[in-house]
Design an enzyme around this catalytic site. Structure first.
Site, short mmCIF file in Angstrom:
data_model
loop_
_atom_site.label_atom_id
_atom_site.label_comp_id
_atom_site.label_asym_id
_atom_site.label_seq_id
_atom_site.Cartn_x
_atom_site.Cartn_y
_atom_site.Cartn_z
N SER A 139 2.05 1.99 13.41
CA SER A 139 2.76 0.51 13.84
C SER A 139 4.12 1.10 15.09
CB SER A 139 2.90 -0.27 12.99
OG SER A 139 3.75 -1.23 13.60
N TYR A 152 6.68 -2.39 4.65
CA TYR A 152 5.66 -2.18 6.46
C TYR A 152 6.41 -0.85 6.90
CZ TYR A 152 2.49 -3.03 9.80
OH TYR A 152 1.54 -3.39 10.17
#
Length: 256
Positions: A139, A152
Site C-alpha cells: 500500500s 495497517y
C-alpha cells in the site's frame, strides 16, 4: 507482454476489489487461476462462470495448512504454478493508544503473515519447477502513515521489506518478487471512507489526479510485474497512486 496462455496463477483475496480485477485480467490473457478467499459463495459463482479455467479455494491466508493446501490444489488441478498475486488484506483501525491487541494481531497477521506464508509456499513450488514471478500487494501506507492506521501501515511496510528480502533470496532460483503499492482505490474495503463526503474530499485534495483509482488500474501494473517486459524488475515496490505520495496524506483525525 509475454505470451501468458497456458500459465497458472494464484490470487489471494481474489473474490473482490483489486484481487478480482487481477483475476479478470489473468483470465482474459488465457491464464488458469486459483482464487483464494473466505467468501465461499462468491468462489462458487466464479467457478460456475469460468468452468475449467478457474477454481475457488476457501482459504484463510493466516493458516499455513490452508496455504499449503491451496498451492497443492492449484498444482493438482492445473499442472503447475507460474505466478502468485498476494492481495488479501483488511484493517481494524484505531489510534495507537486505543488499539486492542486482538485488532492489531488481526490486521498484521492478515496483511503481513498472510503474505509471508503465501510467498513461502508459492516459492517452494516455483524453485523446484523452473521459477516464476510473485506480486505482493502492499500500500501507499507502506511509505505514508495515517491516523488510525498504525497496524495497517506497519504491516504494509513489512510487506514491502518482505518482498525485497524474498527477491534477494529467490533470484538464484529464477523467481522474481515485486510489490505493488496502491493509493486510494474504489473497493469494498475503502467504501466506508469514500462514501463519507468529507473524507472523500480530503483524499481528493491530496491526490493530484483528484480521484481514486479503479481496481482495474491496479491490475494492469500487477500484470506488468509478472510479464517478460519486467524481466529485470526484481525486489522493487511500484507505487500506483495518482501522484498522491508526493502530496502528503490527509489528516483524518478531524472526521473521527
Amino acid at each position: 507482454m509475454n505470451k501468458f496462455s497456458g500459465k497458472v496463477a494464484i490470487v489471494t483475496g481474489g473474490a473482490s476489489g483489486i484481487g478480482y480485477a487481477i483475476v479478470n485480467r489473468l483470465l482474459n490473457q488465457g491464464i488458469k487461476v486459483a482464487v483464494a478467499d473466505l467468501n465461499e459463495d462468491r468462489l462458487k459463482e466464479l467457478e460456475e462462470e469460468h468452468k475449467g479455467n478457474l477454481i475457488g479455494v476457501v482459504t484463510n491466508v493466516t493458516k499455513e495448512k490452508d496455504i499449503e493446501a491451496l498451492v497443492q490444489k492449484t498444482v493438482d488441478t492445473f499442472g503447475g504454478l507460474d505466478y502468485g498475486f498476494n492481495v488479501a488484506g483488511a484493517s481494524r483501525s484505531a489510534l495507537i493508544t486505543d488499539q486492542s491487541e486482538e485488532d492489531w494481531d488481526f490486521t498484521v497477521d492478515l496483511c503481513l503473515k498472510g503474505v509471508f506464508l503465501s510467498v513461502k509456499h508459492q516459492a517452494r513450488y516455483m524453485k523446484e519447477h523452473g521459477g516464476g514471478a510473485i506480486v505482493n500487494v502492499a500500500s501507499l501506507n507502506a511509505h505514508v502513515p495515517m491516523f488510525y492506521g498504525a497496524a495497517y501501515s506497519s504491516a504494509k511496510a513489512g510487506v514491502e521489506m518482505l518482498t525485497k528480502n524474498a527477491a534477494l533470496e529467490l533470484a538464484q532460483h529464477n523467481i522474481r518478487v515485486n510489490a505493488l503499492l496502491p493509493g486510494l482505490v474504489s473497493t469494498p474495503l475503502t467504501k466506508g471512507l469514500t462514501d463519507h463526503e468529507g473524507i472523500n474530499e480530503a483524499y481528493k485534495e491530496r491526490i493530484p489526479m483528484r480521484r481514486p483509482a479503479d481496481p482495474d488500474e491496479m491490475a494492469g501494473p500487477a500484470m506488468f510485474l509478472v510479464s517478460d517486459d519486467a524481466s529485470y524488475v526484481n525486489g522493487t515496490g511500484l507505487v500506483v497512486d495518482g501522484a498522491w505520495e508526493v502530496s502528503g496524506y490527509p489528516d483524518l483525525s478531524k472526521f473521527m
